[in-house]
Design an enzyme around this catalytic site. Structure first.
Site, PDB file in Angstrom:
ATOM      1  N   TRP A   4      69.320   4.627   2.013  1.00 25.83           N
ATOM      2  CA  TRP A   4      69.291   3.192   2.283  1.00 25.83           C
ATOM      3  C   TRP A   4      70.717   2.635   2.179  1.00 25.83           C
ATOM      4  CZ3 TRP A   4      70.708  -1.295  -0.155  1.00 25.83           C
ATOM      5  CH2 TRP A   4      70.234  -2.479   0.421  1.00 25.83           C
TER       6      TRP A   4
ATOM      7  N   ASP B  71      60.622 -12.816  10.052  1.00 27.07           N
ATOM      8  CA  ASP B  71      60.511 -11.524   9.373  1.00 27.07           C
ATOM      9  C   ASP B  71      59.352 -11.555   8.381  1.00 27.07           C
ATOM     10  OD1 ASP B  71      61.569  -9.071   7.681  1.00 27.07           O
ATOM     11  OD2 ASP B  71      62.849  -9.141   9.447  1.00 27.07           O
ATOM     12  N   ASP B  72      59.419 -10.746   7.374  1.00 25.80           N
ATOM     13  CA  ASP B  72      58.349 -10.557   6.396  1.00 25.80           C
ATOM     14  C   ASP B  72      57.924 -11.881   5.749  1.00 25.80           C
ATOM     15  OD1 ASP B  72      56.660  -9.386   4.599  1.00 25.80           O
ATOM     16  OD2 ASP B  72      58.165  -8.092   3.663  1.00 25.80           O
TER      17      ASP B  72
ATOM     18  N   LYS C  37      59.277  -6.628  15.480  1.00 24.73           N
ATOM     19  CA  LYS C  37      60.063  -5.721  14.629  1.00 24.73           C
ATOM     20  C   LYS C  37      59.049  -4.874  13.866  1.00 24.73           C
ATOM     21  CE  LYS C  37      63.328  -5.880  10.727  1.00 24.73           C
ATOM     22  NZ  LYS C  37      64.116  -6.794   9.876  1.00 24.73           N
ATOM     23  N   TRP C  38      59.011  -3.581  14.147  1.00 26.21           N
ATOM     24  CA  TRP C  38      58.011  -2.669  13.571  1.00 26.21           C
ATOM     25  C   TRP C  38      58.649  -1.934  12.396  1.00 26.21           C
ATOM     26  CZ3 TRP C  38      53.010  -1.439  15.736  1.00 26.21           C
ATOM     27  CH2 TRP C  38      52.344  -0.402  15.079  1.00 26.21           C
ATOM     28  N   ASP C  39      58.310  -2.369  11.200  1.00 24.38           N
ATOM     29  CA  ASP C  39      58.959  -1.835   9.999  1.00 24.38           C
ATOM     30  C   ASP C  39      58.103  -0.743   9.362  1.00 24.38           C
ATOM     31  OD1 ASP C  39      60.837  -1.627   8.001  1.00 24.38           O
ATOM     32  OD2 ASP C  39      60.825  -3.746   7.467  1.00 24.38           O
ATOM     33  N   MET C  40      58.691  -0.028   8.411  1.00 20.90           N
ATOM     34  CA  MET C  40      58.006   1.098   7.744  1.00 20.90           C
ATOM     35  C   MET C  40      58.824   1.377   6.489  1.00 20.90           C
ATOM     36  SD  MET C  40      57.497   4.413   7.143  1.00 20.90           S
ATOM     37  CE  MET C  40      56.361   5.716   7.371  1.00 20.90           C
TER      38      MET C  40
ATOM     39  N   CYS D 178      62.247  -0.189  12.800  1.00 16.52           N
ATOM     40  CA  CYS D 178      62.945  -0.454  11.547  1.00 16.52           C
ATOM     41  C   CYS D 178      62.265   0.388  10.483  1.00 16.52           C
ATOM     42  CB  CYS D 178      62.823  -1.944  11.220  1.00 16.52           C
ATOM     43  SG  CYS D 178      63.562  -2.404   9.641  1.00 16.52           S
TER      44      CYS D 178
ATOM     45  N   ASP E  11      69.880  -1.806   6.674  1.00 15.30           N
ATOM     46  CA  ASP E  11      69.798  -3.082   5.960  1.00 15.30           C
ATOM     47  C   ASP E  11      71.160  -3.482   5.420  1.00 15.30           C
ATOM     48  OD1 ASP E  11      67.199  -3.725   6.366  1.00 15.30           O
ATOM     49  OD2 ASP E  11      66.461  -2.992   4.443  1.00 15.30           O
TER      50      ASP E  11
HETATM   51  C1  GLA Z   1      62.849  -3.855   5.261  1.00 13.58           C
HETATM   52  C2  GLA Z   1      63.682  -4.135   6.484  1.00 13.58           C
HETATM   53  C3  GLA Z   1      64.330  -5.481   6.367  1.00 13.58           C
HETATM   54  C4  GLA Z   1      63.294  -6.544   6.171  1.00 13.58           C
HETATM   55  C5  GLA Z   1      62.431  -6.207   4.973  1.00 13.58           C
HETATM   56  C6  GLA Z   1      61.260  -7.149   4.843  1.00 13.58           C
HETATM   57  O1  GLA Z   1      63.646  -3.650   4.148  1.00 13.58           O
HETATM   58  O2  GLA Z   1      64.634  -3.130   6.680  1.00 13.58           O
HETATM   59  O3  GLA Z   1      65.105  -5.753   7.507  1.00 13.58           O
HETATM   60  O4  GLA Z   1      62.507  -6.647   7.326  1.00 13.58           O
HETATM   61  O5  GLA Z   1      61.914  -4.890   5.054  1.00 13.58           O
HETATM   62  O6  GLA Z   1      60.466  -6.854   3.756  1.00 13.58           O
END
Ligand code: GLA
Length: 717
Positions: free
Chosen positions: A192, A360-361, A470-473, A512, A534
């Protein structure tokens, strides 16, 4: 082009030859991979073969496969090196003996694999059948030849032709045996905030190096891209081979050098916790390994991968379209927002020329922090009383597009979804699953979970005018309930991505994964853009974007301007530096614009206008890395249009170097221009001969401060 000439098969690209042949025992061997050579049946010349492989004409009854370069080696008879395929056959042993059966050329076809992304587009494909009749195993080797990019994409299909089940323990996609020599391996290791660090290893005799990632999601610690180079290979010199696996799960690249200095490279699914039972008649498909060769260093190799991926991997209609300049809400307000605050941010964004507002989140369930609600993809009416559609309408009325964050593969223990379907969590019975970031992983090996996710995400996407996702994981996949699970998970992920991207072809998807933890060609096949890290600090980004560009095009790299002091590393850089670095990716902002002064907002306005104009060049141009941030105090990037009429250069000097009260000049030689032409600096109007820019160089002049950048845009007169 694929030419079968006697016992040789010659795969020819514009600049390379890949020649294999079968010996008297019908073993499939490699004769040459590298610069183009003449098309001859080399098996007719015993002198040539003796010179290349002395053992081939030895007096032994069976050839010692351990000293021969093979196309798809198996362990246990006369081959003792690392195998490409390992299985337990019906007799309970792992002995295999694969012999050549036949080869077919499929001209100008579009090779596709069910359930897994592949390169698309018409290309000649070679299918070679190897078999062990005693054991009842057939192996189909595929070589798809992309001539223009000097690429051969390899994969293998393992078929059980016997009448009892067998158990696969490993099945690599490709094996390349290179001749005796000195080689170095370059791989991309990170974590990270420091994704894809560039590591270089001198390969030594007798050593086996494995570059793998077993986090279940592809490229957290190691990217599935590696390069093998002759000693000292650099941006412009050296023979370089690239290997990149189109896969988003556990992967492995093995480099094994034998006692004589012969090098074996294998790439495929990692055999960690891998096992696959093949019943009679069943087959196992391995993902494509994209193999490329350059005789002029990394720069040329990267350009080939960039062109190939833009034209034959990224399927989205956005791959070649102008991407909107976005503002992402995350670093600007994290979880702390309501509709009013978002609209205030959006208004500022619109005023400075931003085109897309990404929420975002934090917009769903009762999510005010990371502790709950993943899985409950229902809008939080406390924060957004008019719902997503109300917010989208207001943004659209301002002239902004609306984008949304999801993390569909996950579930919070504290969520309605988890309470309703505890059996959907990836876990081993009786054992509490590992929790990371307060979340568990949904079991994508189950068809009902994939179906549910496709519907849940679709419902949200249909509920409002959403043009970007934005598809996060955000965590690793562990607690695998059975061996082979990780592969099933990846197939489930591809199933979801293909259905959603087909259903919503006009939506721009950005991948993402806790930043850039899943940056691989499997993701790119569905999402033409991936958030690179990030860590949004411009200086940290020099290395991250530099190494990412080794394989992946700039059009795939998400890059944003964020606030200072930077939220991740605390560094203060100028707004100019932050934008100059972010221009070399898909550009956006991620900060609270309300914190900027009027003067800074004017600067942002100029930046968004510039970013829009320069984006076609960044997206489609040819990328040159002129100075490496891994090697010194400067990092210099250049993009030149293919027709050599337009170029953009950015240099960053990390720490200031002073001489007579000014920064010491740094002269760089540009690349990819027309030496006969004259170029004009679009800002100063000054003119330069192309030959001067390329062969003598042009000085980059930095302001007297640390972290200074300077840019240069030139157009052919
Ligand atoms: C991850 C993503 C960030 C953001 C956060 C939201 O860390 O990399 O860009 O979207 O989640 O919880």
């Amino acid at each position: 082009m694929i030419i079968q000439n006697g016992k040789t098969i010659h795969l020819q690209t514009e600049n390379t030859s890949y020649v294999m042949y079968r010996n008297a025992e019908e073993d499939l061997l490699n004769f040459h991979y590298g610069r183009k050579i003449a098309d001859v049946d080399y098996t007719q010349d015993p002198e040539l073969l003796r010179e290349a492989f002395p053992v081939l004409v030895s007096t032994a009854k069976h050839p010692h496969l351990s000293s021969l370069p093979q196309e798809y080696p198996v362990y246990g008879r006369s081959e003792q090196r690392h195998p490409a395929l390992q299985l337990v056959n019906a007799l309970g042993n792992s002995i295999l003996c694969l012999k050549y059966k036949e080869a077919r050329v499929l001209e100008g076809q579009s090779f596709q694999m069910t359930g897994m992304p592949t390169l698309f587009g018409k290309a000649d494909t070679l299918e070679v059948v190897l078999a062990d009749d005693a054991v009842g195993i057939e192996v189909l080797l595929y070589y798809v030849v992309f001539e223009k990019y000097d690429v051969i994409a390899r994969s293998a299909v393992i078929v059980n032709r016997g009448d009892a089940s067998i158990e696969l323990q490993s099945a690599y996609s490709a094996n390349v045996d290179l001749p005796q020599g000195k080689y170095e391996l370059i791989h991309f290791c990170g974590d990270w905030g420091r994704e894809r660090g560039l590591e270089r290893t001198v390969l030594s005799k007798g050593a086996l190096v494995e570059i793998c990632d077993n986090t279940g999601r592809g490229s957290r610690w190691n990217n599935p891209f590696v390069m093998v180079t002759t000693p000292g290979g650099d941006e412009q010199t050296g023979e370089v081979y690239g290997f990149n696996l189109i896969y988003s799960g556990n992967h492995s690249t093995v480099a094994q050098m034998d006692w004589a200095g012969r090098l074996r490279i294998q790439q495929g699914i990692s055999d960690q916790s891998f096992s696959w039972v093949l019943e009679p008649g069943e087959e196992f498909l391995t993902p494509q390994s994209v193999i490329c060769y350059s005789d002029s260093g990394f720069g040329q190799l990267s350009q080939k991968y960039h062109g190939l991926y833009q034209n034959h991997l990224m399927r989205s209609e956005w791959a070649k379209k102008q991407r909107p300049i976005l503002l992402n809400s995350w670093e600007g307000c994290y979880f702390d927002f309501d509709q009013q605050k978002l609209l205030a941010m959006a208004e500022k964004a619109k005023a400075v020329g931003i085109e897309l507002f990404v929420l975002d989140d934090g917009w769903f369930g009762k999510r005010d922090d990371a502790q709950s609600s993943l899985g409950d993809w229902v809008v939080n009416r406390k924060k957004l009383p008019e719902g997503l559609s109300g917010l989208a309408e207001k943004l659209n009325a301002m002239g902004l597009e609306f984008g949304l964050w999801f993390e569909p593969e996950m579930v919070s223990p504290d969520s309605q979804l988890c309470r309703a379907h505890p059996d959907w969590v990836v876990r081993v019975p009786q054992i509490e699953p590992i929790e990371y970031r307060y979340q568990w992983v949904l079991d994508l090996s189950k068809a009902e979970v994939c179906d549910y996710l496709v519907e849940a995400v679709s419902q949200v996407l249909q509920s409002a005018n959403i043009t970007y996702v934005k598809w996060d994981m955000n965590r690793i996949v562990c607690d695998a309930p059975f061996d082979g699970f990780h592969h099933c998970y990846v197939l489930g992920y591809y199933n979801i991505m293909s259905r959603l991207t087909e259903r919503f072809p006009h939506i721009l998807f950005e991948g993402c994964c806790s930043g850039g933890g899943r940056f691989d060609p499997g993701v790119l096949a569905y999402m033409p853009q991936i958030w690179a890290s990030d860590n949004s600090d411009a200086i940290a980004r020099l290395k991250i974007q530099y190494s990412t560009s080794m394989c992946y095009p700039l059009s795939a790299i998400g890059a944003h301007v964020s606030a200072v002091p930077n939220h991740q590393v605390g560094r203060v850089t100028s707004l100019k530096t932050r934008a100059d670095v972010a221009y070399f990716g898909m550009f956006g902002y991620e900060l609270d614009l309300a914190q900027l002064t009027d003067e800074e907002l004017e600067q942002v306005k100029a930046q968004t206008a510039f970013a829009k104009g320069i984006q076609p060049l960044i997206r489609e141009g040819i990328f040159h890395r002129l100075r490496s941030p891994f090697q010194g105090n400067e990092c210099v990037w250049q993009v030149a249009s293919e027709d050599q009429t337009h170029t953009f250069v950015m240099g960053c000097r990390v720490l200031s170097i002073i001489r007579n009260g000014r920064q010491l000049e740094d002269k760089v030689r540009l690349r990819g221009l027309d030496p006969e032409a004259v170029y004009e600096d679009v800002n100063t109007g000054k003119r330069y001969p192309g030959s001067l820019l390329m062969h003598r160089g042009i000085a980059l002049r930095y302001a007297v401060q640390d972290f200074a950048t300077c840019t240069l845009e030139l157009k052919k007169v």
